[in-house]
Scaffold this motif. Structure first.
Motif, short mmCIF file in Angstrom:
data_model
loop_
_atom_site.label_atom_id
_atom_site.label_comp_id
_atom_site.label_asym_id
_atom_site.label_seq_id
_atom_site.Cartn_x
_atom_site.Cartn_y
_atom_site.Cartn_z
N GLY A 1 86.99 110.58 -48.35
CA GLY A 1 85.62 110.11 -48.21
C GLY A 1 85.22 109.08 -49.25
O GLY A 1 86.00 108.70 -50.13
N GLY A 2 83.99 108.61 -49.11
CA GLY A 2 83.42 107.67 -50.07
C GLY A 2 83.93 106.26 -49.96
O GLY A 2 83.75 105.46 -50.89
N LEU A 3 84.56 105.90 -48.85
CA LEU A 3 85.16 104.57 -48.71
C LEU A 3 84.26 103.57 -47.98
O LEU A 3 84.26 102.38 -48.30
CB LEU A 3 86.50 104.67 -47.96
N GLU A 4 83.52 104.05 -47.00
CA GLU A 4 82.66 103.16 -46.22
C GLU A 4 81.59 102.52 -47.11
O GLU A 4 81.38 102.93 -48.25
CB GLU A 4 82.00 103.94 -45.09
N SER A 5 80.90 101.53 -46.59
CA SER A 5 79.85 100.88 -47.38
C SER A 5 78.84 101.92 -47.82
O SER A 5 78.50 102.85 -47.09
CB SER A 5 79.16 99.79 -46.57
N MET A 6 78.37 101.77 -49.04
CA MET A 6 77.47 102.77 -49.59
C MET A 6 76.12 102.76 -48.88
O MET A 6 75.45 103.80 -48.81
CB MET A 6 77.30 102.54 -51.09
N ALA A 7 75.73 101.65 -48.32
CA ALA A 7 74.48 101.60 -47.55
C ALA A 7 74.60 102.45 -46.30
O ALA A 7 73.67 103.19 -45.94
CB ALA A 7 74.14 100.15 -47.20
N ASP A 8 75.75 102.37 -45.62
CA ASP A 8 75.96 103.21 -44.42
C ASP A 8 76.05 104.68 -44.82
O ASP A 8 75.47 105.54 -44.15
CB ASP A 8 77.24 102.78 -43.71
N GLN B 1 89.32 94.26 -51.24
CA GLN B 1 88.83 95.64 -51.19
C GLN B 1 88.41 96.02 -49.77
O GLN B 1 88.67 97.14 -49.31
CB GLN B 1 87.66 95.82 -52.16
N ASP B 2 87.76 95.10 -49.07
CA ASP B 2 87.39 95.37 -47.69
C ASP B 2 88.63 95.55 -46.82
O ASP B 2 88.66 96.42 -45.94
CB ASP B 2 86.52 94.23 -47.13
N ALA B 3 89.66 94.73 -47.07
CA ALA B 3 90.89 94.85 -46.29
C ALA B 3 91.57 96.19 -46.54
O ALA B 3 92.18 96.77 -45.64
CB ALA B 3 91.84 93.69 -46.63
N LEU B 4 91.44 96.68 -47.77
CA LEU B 4 92.02 97.99 -48.10
C LEU B 4 91.20 99.13 -47.52
O LEU B 4 91.64 100.28 -47.53
CB LEU B 4 92.11 98.15 -49.61
N GLY B 5 90.03 98.83 -47.01
CA GLY B 5 89.18 99.85 -46.44
C GLY B 5 88.29 100.53 -47.44
O GLY B 5 87.74 101.59 -47.16
N CYS B 6 88.09 99.94 -48.63
CA CYS B 6 87.22 100.55 -49.64
C CYS B 6 86.02 99.64 -49.88
O CYS B 6 85.96 98.91 -50.87
CB CYS B 6 87.96 100.81 -50.94
N TYR B 7 85.09 99.68 -48.95
CA TYR B 7 83.88 98.87 -49.08
C TYR B 7 83.04 99.34 -50.26
O TYR B 7 82.39 98.55 -50.94
CB TYR B 7 83.07 98.94 -47.79
N ALA B 8 83.04 100.65 -50.52
CA ALA B 8 82.26 101.19 -51.64
C ALA B 8 82.77 100.69 -52.98
O ALA B 8 82.00 100.59 -53.93
CB ALA B 8 82.29 102.72 -51.59
N CYS B 9 84.08 100.41 -53.08
CA CYS B 9 84.63 99.90 -54.34
C CYS B 9 83.91 98.62 -54.75
O CYS B 9 83.52 98.45 -55.91
CB CYS B 9 86.13 99.62 -54.20
N ASP B 10 83.73 97.73 -53.81
CA ASP B 10 83.04 96.48 -54.12
C ASP B 10 81.55 96.70 -54.32
O ASP B 10 80.94 96.07 -55.18
CB ASP B 10 83.26 95.46 -53.00
N ASP B 11 80.96 97.59 -53.55
CA ASP B 11 79.52 97.85 -53.68
C ASP B 11 79.14 98.21 -55.11
O ASP B 11 78.08 97.80 -55.60
CB ASP B 11 79.10 98.99 -52.76
#
Length: 318
Positions: A120-127, A211-221
């Protein structure tokens, strides 16, 4: 591309690949497998089942979400796990402990791709914030409680503050917020973000794309310049919502999220260093979730006292 930019891009790709590889089982070139995951497609060689090493661990697994039988006198507590974790790891041991102490406790895995629901915790934090807000409303409605408390660790600590700040009506139904080492002022990822800015906005944009390509949108957020970081910057002075009682718990020996990245100097916020209560405890970022000296501070925040519920100990140093 100037040599500094090439060097920055090299370190960027190498670092982000190592971060991504720890979240999803993979030996493929950068991005390919993770792009499949982000699109919800299944690479034929990817084993998506929960690893046996997790299932067989005594540290894995969280209590059932019992909405109707639990009759605790205190606010129900919602637990929010950290990046690349789940409800069955990270804060789950503390959740069991609080349940044994008479608390009604609840958790869910947020921000996971359907194809790997145990990460968990990978999708965008806003979502994820929308899902967490719905969960908090559900806990309140199903239990009949007037208020809900939140305990979050790492990314979960960020969400514990971000959700009441951004999601309509949530601050009104939350009383206590306890955030363990939240990267409010920009996640640094052990200082590697310095490399990501070595070429200015160009390499910073590369960081986001990788980071988005890796599937970790939250990392960048969460990192400096990310979407959630920017929202906190814009909300400075108003991060803590009216009526919310926020406690930020930090460790001087946390090498991933240092106290200056976590602390909130606003009305309604209390910043607590583990070492002020347990001076010999060199607990690290991960260890905060399992350290009984830290558990004392969490209970002190939830119960608004300073009782020595647990003795200090030597926590995990990583």
């Amino acid at each position: 591309m100037p040599s500094a930019m090439r060097l920055g891009a090299f370190f960027l790709a190498q670092t982000l690949w190592s971060l991504g590889a720890s979240a999803v089982p993979s030996s493929s070139p950068i991005g390919r497998r993770h792009q499949h995951i982000a699109r919800g497609e299944l690479p034929p060689d990817l084993n998506i089942t929960t690893p046996e090493a997790l299932l067989s661990s005594t540290q894995y697994g969280a209590p059932a979400n019992d909405f109707h039988s639990c009759t605790g006198d205190r606010n129900p507590v919602v637990f929010l796990h950290g990046l690349s974790s789940s409800r069955n790891a990270d804060l789950n041991v503390l959740q069991w402990e609080l349940q044994n102490r008479g608390y009604c406790t609840f958790s869910q895995t947020y921000g996971a791709f359907p194809i790997v629901p145990w990460i968990g915790g990978l999708e965008s934090m806003a979502d994820s914030a929308k899902d967490i807000a719905d969960w908090i409303r559900k806990v309140k409605d199903e239990t009949g409680a007037q208020k809900v408390d939140i305990v979050g660790h790492s990314e979960g600590g960020v969400q514990a503050l971000y959700v009441p700040m951004t999601q309509s009506g949530i601050s009104d139904i939350v009383e206590h917020v306890v955030a363990l080492a939240p990267a409010i002022h920009g996640a640094q990822y052990y200082g590697f973000t310095d490399f990501w800015y070595i070429g200015g906005n160009l390499t910073r944009e590369i960081a986001k794309q990788v980071q988005d390509a890796l599937g970790c949108y939250a990392c960048d957020d969460m990192m400096t310049g990310g979407a959630v970081y920017n929202q906190f910057q814009q909300a400075a002075g108003k991060i803590v919502q009216p009526g919310n009682k926020v406690t930020v718990i930090m460790s001087k020996t946390d090498t991933l999220v240092s106290p200056d990245v976590s602390r909130i100097d606003e009305a309604g916020a209390t910043n607590v260093l583990v070492q002020d209560t347990c001076p010999d405890d060199k607990v690290g970022h991960v260890g905060l979730a399992y350290d009984r000296g830290v558990w004392r501070l969490i209970l002190n925040a939830l119960e608004e006292n300073n009782d020595a519920v647990y003795a200090c100990e030597q926590g995990l140093t990583y």
